[in-house]
Design a protein around this motif. Structure first.
Motif, short mmCIF file in Angstrom:
data_model
loop_
_atom_site.label_atom_id
_atom_site.label_comp_id
_atom_site.label_asym_id
_atom_site.label_seq_id
_atom_site.Cartn_x
_atom_site.Cartn_y
_atom_site.Cartn_z
N MET A 175 42.99 9.77 -25.04
CA MET A 175 44.09 10.12 -25.91
C MET A 175 43.52 10.57 -27.26
SD MET A 175 47.45 8.01 -26.60
CE MET A 175 48.79 9.12 -26.54
N THR A 176 44.14 11.54 -27.83
CA THR A 176 43.66 12.12 -29.08
C THR A 176 44.10 11.27 -30.28
OG1 THR A 176 43.78 14.33 -28.13
CG2 THR A 176 43.69 14.17 -30.51
N ASP A 177 43.13 10.95 -31.12
CA ASP A 177 43.40 10.23 -32.37
C ASP A 177 43.59 11.29 -33.46
OD1 ASP A 177 43.47 8.69 -34.63
OD2 ASP A 177 41.57 7.66 -34.25
N TRP A 178 44.85 11.64 -33.72
CA TRP A 178 45.14 12.73 -34.65
C TRP A 178 44.78 12.40 -36.08
CZ3 TRP A 178 45.44 17.43 -33.09
CH2 TRP A 178 45.82 17.68 -31.78
N SER A 179 44.78 11.13 -36.44
CA SER A 179 44.37 10.80 -37.81
C SER A 179 42.89 11.10 -38.00
CB SER A 179 44.68 9.34 -38.13
OG SER A 179 43.88 8.47 -37.37
N ALA A 180 42.07 10.86 -36.97
CA ALA A 180 40.65 11.20 -37.04
C ALA A 180 40.47 12.72 -37.15
CB ALA A 180 39.92 10.67 -35.82
N VAL A 181 41.27 13.47 -36.40
CA VAL A 181 41.19 14.93 -36.45
C VAL A 181 41.58 15.44 -37.84
CG1 VAL A 181 42.17 17.07 -35.52
CG2 VAL A 181 41.57 15.21 -33.98
N VAL A 182 42.65 14.90 -38.41
CA VAL A 182 43.10 15.34 -39.73
C VAL A 182 42.06 14.98 -40.79
CG1 VAL A 182 44.84 14.98 -41.52
CG2 VAL A 182 45.54 15.36 -39.15
N PHE A 192 31.63 15.42 -37.50
CA PHE A 192 31.06 14.08 -37.62
C PHE A 192 32.12 13.08 -38.05
CE2 PHE A 192 29.04 10.64 -39.93
CZ PHE A 192 28.07 10.23 -39.03
N VAL A 193 32.89 13.44 -39.07
CA VAL A 193 33.93 12.53 -39.57
C VAL A 193 34.96 12.26 -38.48
CG1 VAL A 193 35.84 12.32 -41.21
CG2 VAL A 193 33.61 13.11 -42.00
N ALA A 194 35.41 13.31 -37.81
CA ALA A 194 36.40 13.13 -36.74
C ALA A 194 35.85 12.29 -35.61
CB ALA A 194 36.87 14.49 -36.23
N GLY A 195 34.63 12.58 -35.18
CA GLY A 195 34.02 11.82 -34.09
C GLY A 195 33.74 10.38 -34.45
N TYR A 196 33.27 10.17 -35.68
CA TYR A 196 32.97 8.81 -36.13
C TYR A 196 34.24 7.96 -36.20
CZ TYR A 196 30.82 5.02 -38.75
OH TYR A 196 30.37 3.79 -39.13
N LEU A 197 35.30 8.54 -36.75
CA LEU A 197 36.56 7.79 -36.86
C LEU A 197 37.21 7.55 -35.50
CD1 LEU A 197 38.13 9.39 -40.06
CD2 LEU A 197 37.04 7.15 -39.84
N ALA A 198 37.07 8.50 -34.59
CA ALA A 198 37.68 8.35 -33.27
C ALA A 198 36.87 7.42 -32.39
CB ALA A 198 37.84 9.71 -32.60
N GLY A 218 33.99 12.08 -28.93
CA GLY A 218 33.49 12.70 -30.16
C GLY A 218 33.49 14.21 -30.08
N LEU A 219 33.07 14.73 -28.92
CA LEU A 219 33.11 16.19 -28.72
C LEU A 219 34.53 16.72 -28.88
CD1 LEU A 219 30.75 16.71 -25.66
CD2 LEU A 219 30.49 17.78 -27.89
N TRP A 220 35.47 16.04 -28.25
CA TRP A 220 36.87 16.49 -28.27
C TRP A 220 37.45 16.46 -29.68
CZ3 TRP A 220 40.24 19.34 -26.15
CH2 TRP A 220 41.60 19.17 -26.38
N HIS A 221 37.27 15.36 -30.37
CA HIS A 221 37.85 15.22 -31.71
C HIS A 221 37.18 16.15 -32.71
CE1 HIS A 221 39.51 11.59 -29.87
NE2 HIS A 221 40.48 11.74 -30.76
N GLY A 222 35.87 16.32 -32.59
CA GLY A 222 35.17 17.27 -33.45
C GLY A 222 35.61 18.70 -33.18
N LEU A 223 35.80 19.03 -31.91
CA LEU A 223 36.27 20.37 -31.53
C LEU A 223 37.65 20.64 -32.13
CD1 LEU A 223 35.52 22.70 -29.32
CD2 LEU A 223 37.41 21.66 -28.11
N LEU A 224 38.54 19.67 -32.06
CA LEU A 224 39.87 19.85 -32.61
C LEU A 224 39.85 19.99 -34.13
CD1 LEU A 224 42.04 17.38 -30.50
CD2 LEU A 224 42.01 19.87 -30.40
#
Length: 121
Positions: free
Chosen positions: A1-8, A38-44, A51-57
């Protein structure tokens, strides 16, 4: 599931790093994408794939916002300078180039996201 707060948060970090990147143009923008991912992957967290998915988004979101901001400006300038056809081609060319840039931003952000997620776990 996507963690949108990490993506934002990754997107915000990428915007801030991108503004700083104007001091060192090529390396700075690649670094901005890595930082965003890095920030998105680390938070997710959640491992390499997450990490790949959240960083990509996060990187793709930054590229798409860039397109949405610059395409209308280019269309208006093209319309003023080149008439309606100039406006159409000016706006469309920026959209196509922007989508390519969004793809490139997404790739290096995905790498940064994978690194961030692995270090988070």
């Amino acid at each position: 599931m996507t963690d949108w707060s990490a993506v934002v948060w990754g997107f915000v970090a990428g915007i801030v790093a991108g503004l700083v990147a104007f001091l060192v143009p090529v390396i700075g923008h690649i670094g901005a994408g890595l930082i965003a991912g890095f920030v998105a992957g680390y938070l997710a967290g959640g491992g390499l794939g997450s990490g790949l998915w959240h960083g990509l988004l996060a990187g793709a979101l930054g590229g798409l916002v860039l397109v949405l901001v610059t395409a209308p400006i280019a269309g208006l300038l093209g319309g003023v300078l080149g008439g309606p056809i100039g406006g159409l081609f000016g706006g469309l060319s920026v959209v196509v180039a922007g989508l390519v840039i969004a793809f490139v931003f997404a790739l290096d952000s995905a790498v940064g996201g994978a690194i961030g997620a692995v270090l988070a776990d």
